[in-house]
Design a protein around this motif. Structure first.
Motif, mmCIF file in Angstrom:
data_model
loop_
_atom_site.group_PDB
_atom_site.id
_atom_site.type_symbol
_atom_site.label_atom_id
_atom_site.label_comp_id
_atom_site.label_asym_id
_atom_site.label_seq_id
_atom_site.Cartn_x
_atom_site.Cartn_y
_atom_site.Cartn_z
ATOM 1 N N ALA A 27 0.995 -1.463 -0.082
ATOM 2 C CA ALA A 27 0.100 0.114 -0.096
ATOM 3 C C ALA A 27 0.857 1.352 0.311
ATOM 4 C CB ALA A 27 -1.083 -0.379 1.160
ATOM 5 N N ARG A 28 2.323 1.562 0.559
ATOM 6 C CA ARG A 28 3.079 2.491 0.827
ATOM 7 C C ARG A 28 3.654 2.940 -0.229
ATOM 8 N NH1 ARG A 28 7.166 1.945 5.680
ATOM 9 N NH2 ARG A 28 8.508 1.213 4.168
ATOM 10 N N TRP A 29 3.796 1.745 -0.949
ATOM 11 C CA TRP A 29 4.846 1.553 -2.486
ATOM 12 C C TRP A 29 3.672 2.281 -3.290
ATOM 13 C CZ3 TRP A 29 2.953 -1.246 -6.860
ATOM 14 C CH2 TRP A 29 3.522 -1.440 -7.137
ATOM 15 N N ARG A 30 2.406 1.700 -3.846
ATOM 16 C CA ARG A 30 1.126 2.558 -3.917
ATOM 17 C C ARG A 30 1.255 3.303 -4.523
ATOM 18 N NH1 ARG A 30 -3.518 -0.890 -7.359
ATOM 19 N NH2 ARG A 30 -4.091 0.777 -8.592
ATOM 20 N N GLN A 31 0.957 3.716 -2.635
ATOM 21 C CA GLN A 31 0.889 5.300 -2.750
ATOM 22 C C GLN A 31 2.187 5.924 -2.998
ATOM 23 O OE1 GLN A 31 -0.371 5.099 1.298
ATOM 24 N NE2 GLN A 31 -1.917 4.785 0.914
ATOM 25 N N SER A 32 3.673 5.596 -2.738
ATOM 26 C CA SER A 32 4.849 6.710 -3.216
ATOM 27 C C SER A 32 4.560 6.629 -4.846
ATOM 28 C CB SER A 32 5.973 6.035 -3.139
ATOM 29 O OG SER A 32 6.969 6.119 -3.238
ATOM 30 N N MET A 37 2.492 12.169 -9.448
ATOM 31 C CA MET A 37 2.054 12.759 -10.304
ATOM 32 C C MET A 37 2.355 13.378 -11.663
ATOM 33 S SD MET A 37 -0.685 13.368 -8.098
ATOM 34 C CE MET A 37 -1.619 15.169 -9.641
ATOM 35 N N TYR A 38 3.001 11.556 -12.330
ATOM 36 C CA TYR A 38 3.661 12.049 -13.771
ATOM 37 C C TYR A 38 3.022 10.967 -14.216
ATOM 38 C CZ TYR A 38 6.917 11.444 -17.411
ATOM 39 O OH TYR A 38 7.808 11.772 -18.340
ATOM 40 N N GLU A 39 2.020 11.698 -15.095
ATOM 41 C CA GLU A 39 0.958 11.140 -16.516
ATOM 42 C C GLU A 39 1.280 10.132 -17.047
ATOM 43 O OE1 GLU A 39 -1.198 13.862 -18.196
ATOM 44 O OE2 GLU A 39 -1.499 15.277 -16.676
ATOM 45 N N LEU A 96 9.584 -2.260 -2.988
ATOM 46 C CA LEU A 96 8.552 -2.485 -2.436
ATOM 47 C C LEU A 96 8.419 -1.310 -1.022
ATOM 48 C CD1 LEU A 96 6.483 -4.103 -4.779
ATOM 49 C CD2 LEU A 96 5.715 -4.486 -2.295
ATOM 50 N N ASP A 97 9.808 -2.655 -0.132
ATOM 51 C CA ASP A 97 9.993 -1.473 1.319
ATOM 52 C C ASP A 97 10.649 0.629 1.179
ATOM 53 O OD1 ASP A 97 12.109 -1.967 -0.539
ATOM 54 O OD2 ASP A 97 13.364 -3.083 1.804
ATOM 55 N N ASP A 98 10.832 0.608 -0.457
ATOM 56 C CA ASP A 98 11.265 1.698 -0.463
ATOM 57 C C ASP A 98 10.159 2.821 -0.849
ATOM 58 O OD1 ASP A 98 13.626 1.467 0.275
ATOM 59 O OD2 ASP A 98 14.457 0.319 -1.783
ATOM 60 N N LEU A 99 10.621 4.498 -0.802
ATOM 61 C CA LEU A 99 10.152 5.469 -1.062
ATOM 62 C C LEU A 99 10.498 6.115 -2.222
ATOM 63 C CD1 LEU A 99 8.331 6.056 2.066
ATOM 64 C CD2 LEU A 99 7.106 4.892 -0.071
ATOM 65 N N TRP A 100 9.699 7.048 -3.106
ATOM 66 C CA TRP A 100 10.436 8.437 -3.294
ATOM 67 C C TRP A 100 10.156 9.550 -3.396
ATOM 68 C CZ3 TRP A 100 8.866 5.796 -8.835
ATOM 69 C CH2 TRP A 100 9.529 5.177 -9.550
ATOM 70 N N ASP A 101 11.250 10.298 -3.211
ATOM 71 C CA ASP A 101 11.136 11.934 -2.502
ATOM 72 C C ASP A 101 9.507 12.526 -3.555
ATOM 73 O OD1 ASP A 101 10.903 13.780 -0.908
ATOM 74 O OD2 ASP A 101 11.997 14.561 -2.026
ATOM 75 N N LYS A 102 8.813 13.671 -3.199
ATOM 76 C CA LYS A 102 7.807 13.862 -4.452
ATOM 77 C C LYS A 102 8.566 14.454 -5.710
ATOM 78 C CE LYS A 102 3.897 13.910 -1.482
ATOM 79 N NZ LYS A 102 2.955 15.231 -0.213
ATOM 80 N N GLY A 103 8.049 14.208 -6.604
ATOM 81 C CA GLY A 103 8.936 15.181 -8.072
ATOM 82 C C GLY A 103 9.865 14.431 -8.161
ATOM 83 N N HIS A 104 10.306 12.849 -7.726
ATOM 84 C CA HIS A 104 11.515 12.977 -8.127
ATOM 85 C C HIS A 104 11.298 12.011 -9.576
ATOM 86 C CE1 HIS A 104 14.075 8.982 -8.686
ATOM 87 N NE2 HIS A 104 13.498 8.258 -8.648
ATOM 88 N N LEU A 105 10.743 11.594 -9.956
ATOM 89 C CA LEU A 105 9.949 10.476 -11.683
ATOM 90 C C LEU A 105 10.141 12.498 -12.523
ATOM 91 C CD1 LEU A 105 7.729 8.280 -11.606
ATOM 92 C CD2 LEU A 105 9.951 8.154 -11.838
#
Length: 264
Positions: A27-32, A37-39, A96-105
């Motif tokens: 769930a956390r991975w999918r939210q990350s 917000m990359y289309e 799956l256990d990691d996260l991206w900072d917002k805007g990374h992509l």
């Protein structure tokens, strides 16, 4: 590596996520990923022979997520399966256990658009962990080192340098980056945090020595390529960057001792 015929996918990023018994992070991975917000996104989740509830967590309509399953063969084989199935012009990785900072992509894609001669853009990494009270905290400062989740690759990099070595259960990412350096793939370093690297007792690298992590095997492969004449030293010299500068500083301990609240 397949693409739908006649498709304009120059801006499409394929996110590659291998998973083995990582359902608790789904769930956390999918939210990350959604928070990016990359289309123009395709997500390939490869279940590497899990025996937990991962598959059951996928909703009937999973949107841009494609679920693939294989027998347990390790993260290198799982990533290769996804790359071969990818439609994107760019390849990103997120365990799956990691996260991206917002805007990374968006940041790294913009950098590769600005630098068509580059094959890789890489941001910084910060480690985090869950405190006994359940709160998340950073446990390191930002740093740069080999971690696929902090980078965005042009898919052509894998055509030129090859896929992951499936015989390596550890160090397959390090081996790939060495081959990228040998092939003169230009990497642009982005001075912003990209990856939030989760440290927990289930990490594959926990308690492993340098030998356990495959360093000897990786360097032996490099020596074998050099002895076979497969490494053109003039290409490396022309780039003018040594390997230590290419990969960044050696990663610190599991917990570097610093603390700062992580708000998602």
């Amino acid at each position: 590596m397949s693409r739908p015929p006649g498709s304009d996918l120059d801006g499409l990023i394929t996110v590659v996520s291998p998973a083995h018994n990582a359902a608790r992070f789904y769930a956390r991975w999918r939210q990350s990923i959604a928070a990016q917000m990359y289309e123009h996104l395709e997500v390939i989740l490869v279940d590497d022979g899990s025996d937990d509830s991962l598959e059951s967590q996928l909703p009937p309509e999973s949107g841009c997520i494609r679920y693939l399953r294989q027998e347990h063969r390790g993260p290198g084989a799982a990533r290769n399966l996804a790359i071969r199935s990818a439609h994107g012009s760019f390849i990103a990785f997120l365990d799956l256990d990691d996260l991206w900072d917002k805007g990374h992509l968006q940041r790294l894609h913009a950098v590769l658009q600005e630098h068509p001669e580059a094959g890789i853009a890489q941001g910084l990494i910060r480690k985090f962990l869950r405190e006994p009270d359940g709160k998340l905290s950073y446990c390191s400062d930002a740093y740069r080192f080999v971690n696929l989740g902090a980078s965005l690759f042009r898919r052509e990099v894998f055509d030129q340098c090859g896929l992951f070595d499936e015989d390596l259960r550890f160090g397959e990412d390090f081996d790939l980056i060495i081959r990228c350096w040998e092939q003169g793939i230009r990497k642009i370093d982005v001075p912003a945090v990209s990856l939030l690297y989760c440290r927990h007792e289930g990490n594959m690298t926990n308690g492993k020595s340098i030998v356990d992590l495959g360093a000897v095997q990786v360097y032996k492969r490099r020596l074998d390529r050099m002895r076979a004449g497969l490494v053109d030293l003039s290409v490396i010299q022309a780039r003018g960057i040594g390997f230590p500068d290419y990969i960044g500083r050696t990663a610190g301990p599991f917990d570097e001792g610093s603390r700062e609240a992580l708000e998602l």
